[in-house]
Design a protein around this motif. Structure first.
Motif, PDB file in Angstrom:
ATOM      1  N   SER A 285       0.745  -1.280  -0.024  1.00 29.26           N
ATOM      2  CA  SER A 285      -0.016  -0.097  -0.076  1.00 29.26           C
ATOM      3  C   SER A 285       0.853   1.204   0.066  1.00 29.26           C
ATOM      4  CB  SER A 285      -0.877  -0.028   1.347  1.00 29.26           C
ATOM      5  OG  SER A 285      -1.757  -1.284   1.214  1.00 29.26           O
ATOM      6  N   HIS A 286       1.897   1.367   0.781  1.00 28.86           N
ATOM      7  CA  HIS A 286       2.873   2.379   0.920  1.00 28.86           C
ATOM      8  C   HIS A 286       3.352   2.795  -0.580  1.00 28.86           C
ATOM      9  CE1 HIS A 286       6.186   4.910   2.352  1.00 28.86           C
ATOM     10  NE2 HIS A 286       6.857   4.129   1.618  1.00 28.86           N
ATOM     11  N   VAL A 287       3.863   1.525  -1.283  1.00 33.64           N
ATOM     12  CA  VAL A 287       4.587   1.828  -2.558  1.00 33.64           C
ATOM     13  C   VAL A 287       3.630   2.054  -3.564  1.00 33.64           C
ATOM     14  CG1 VAL A 287       5.750   0.465  -4.345  1.00 33.64           C
ATOM     15  CG2 VAL A 287       6.461   0.044  -2.203  1.00 33.64           C
ATOM     16  N   PHE A 288       2.293   1.708  -3.442  1.00 33.97           N
ATOM     17  CA  PHE A 288       1.308   2.288  -4.354  1.00 33.97           C
ATOM     18  C   PHE A 288       0.952   3.571  -4.335  1.00 33.97           C
ATOM     19  CE2 PHE A 288      -3.386   2.848  -4.939  1.00 33.97           C
ATOM     20  CZ  PHE A 288      -3.434   2.745  -6.346  1.00 33.97           C
ATOM     21  N   LEU A 289       0.639   4.212  -2.815  1.00 37.11           N
ATOM     22  CA  LEU A 289       0.438   5.475  -2.707  1.00 37.11           C
ATOM     23  C   LEU A 289       1.569   6.435  -3.239  1.00 37.11           C
ATOM     24  CD1 LEU A 289      -1.011   5.256   0.760  1.00 37.11           C
ATOM     25  CD2 LEU A 289      -2.271   5.675  -1.444  1.00 37.11           C
ATOM     26  N   CYS A 290       2.656   6.223  -2.909  1.00 38.54           N
ATOM     27  CA  CYS A 290       3.850   6.856  -3.534  1.00 38.54           C
ATOM     28  C   CYS A 290       3.883   6.987  -5.119  1.00 38.54           C
ATOM     29  CB  CYS A 290       5.420   6.183  -3.088  1.00 38.54           C
ATOM     30  SG  CYS A 290       5.535   6.382  -1.521  1.00 38.54           S
TER      31      CYS A 290
END
Length: 364
Positions: A285-290
């Protein structure tokens, strides 16, 4: 799965076929757990998909699967898949060979270029700075080789080689001029360490005579290597009627857009690391939001391109993406109390702020 950033946008632009570039990124930082970020971009560098793998994932195990998934999920009849030397390896090429509607563009490794030289498919004089020379492989007539030479890279490679040879020579002279004689095994170990560090062993001839080192540069090999400074070969099985040689090379160079995306994700405003999460779902999720933030930033920059162009291309230009955001942040919504009535009002944009809003097509 590939996280779909904007399915409608992707399908609307690529209903039949298009070029997609695909990149993996590993930091290789010791003492930290690693992950592999796979980023899919359009031919213009717009991110359209991202996926996170375990840090020990090999490209050969994921590339064929992702290509098939791309064709299935987005309904593409044809894909021109652009990958770097480390991605479209021989193993990957064999796995995706014969896939319907799939074409690849990549560059050859040094070993592959040497193999073509040995088979006399290419020769040094074919590499030209002014034009792209196209050669077909007799063993694989569908395979096209686009021969290129970059004079700037040639100068850099020549300077790097000269520096490494000079450093290796100085260290070998120090060994050769030692006062004491040494055993062959000991001298060989010392020479081996020097050659391993410099990576120049193929250009140096050496032997131990009566306990002393004797060495010299192999000038013929150095001259032969210099012929290929700045030379590279872009390979593809795309038919000529679908894409000319110049377009094939230009498509490969667009991998720089994926590299720019990774730089933005890691360092500029987005800073995907450090990742303060422990579970796989939260890391994804963190990578997707970035990546989603970079997607917005990409469109932000596209709309502001005329604005930045008007500012000039020199280093003394007034505007950067960072100070554009800072100027927009100065527009605020204020709470106003007048005659016992409370209401909110957005501050009136100044001239430069309004110009930015106009380019972004934003109305307050």
């Amino acid at each position: 799965m590939l996280y779909d950033i904007t399915s409608s946008y992707f399908e609307g632009v690529y209903a039949e076929s298009d070029i997609v570039t695909f990149g993996y990124n590993r930091d290789g930082k010791r003492g930290h757990e690693q992950m592999v970020i796979a980023l899919l971009c359009s031919s213009e560098g717009c991110p359209v998909g991202v996926e996170v793998f375990a840090g020990n994932t090999q490209d050969a195990s994921t590339v064929p699967e992702k290509i098939a998934q791309l064709q299935q999920d987005y309904g593409l009849k044809e894909i021109i898949f652009v990958g770097d030397r480390g991605m479209i390896t021989h193993a990957v090429a064999q796995k995706i060979k014969g896939a319907e509607g799939l074409y690849t563009i990549s560059a050859l490794t040094h070993r592959q270029i040497v193999e073509l030289l040995e088979r006399k498919v290419v020769s040094p004089e074919l590499f030209d700075e002014r034009q792209i020379v196209e050669v077909l492989d007799p063993q694989d007539p569908k395979r096209r080789y686009c021969l290129c030479r970059n004079p700037q890279t040639a100068g850099q490679e020549a300077a790097t080689r000269a520096s490494l040879l000079k450093r290796a020579g100085a260290q070998l002279d120090k060994i050769a001029n030692a006062r004491r004689r040494s055993a062959v095994q000991r001298l060989g170990a010392r020479v081996g360490r020097v050659l391993e560090r410099s990576k120049m062993s193929k250009f140096i001839q050496w032997q131990v005579i009566d306990g002393r080192l004797s060495w010299n540069f192999d000038q013929d090999k150095i001259a032969a290597e210099a012929l290929f400074d700045g030379c590279y070969i872009v390979s593809s099985e795309l038919p000529r009627e679908k894409m000319a040689a110049a377009e094939v090379v230009a498509s490969y160079k667009k991998l720089g857009l994926v590299e720019e995306a990774f730089r933005n994700l890691k360092t500029v405003q987005l800073e995907v690391r450090p990742v303060f999460h422990k579970t796989d779902d939260r890391i994804r999720s963190h990578v997707f939001l970035c990546t989603l933030a970079y997607y917005l930033q990409w469109h932000f920059k596209q709309r502001l391109e005329p604005f930045f162009a008007a500012d000039g291309s020199n280093k003394n230009g007034e505007w950067t993406l960072r100070n554009v955001i800072e100027r927009l942040a100065a527009i605020r919504q204020e709470k106003i109390l007048m005659a016992g009535v409370e209401f909110h009002k957005v501050t009136t944009p100044q001239a430069d702020q309004q110009r930015i809003l106009d380019y972004l097509q934003i109305r307050l």
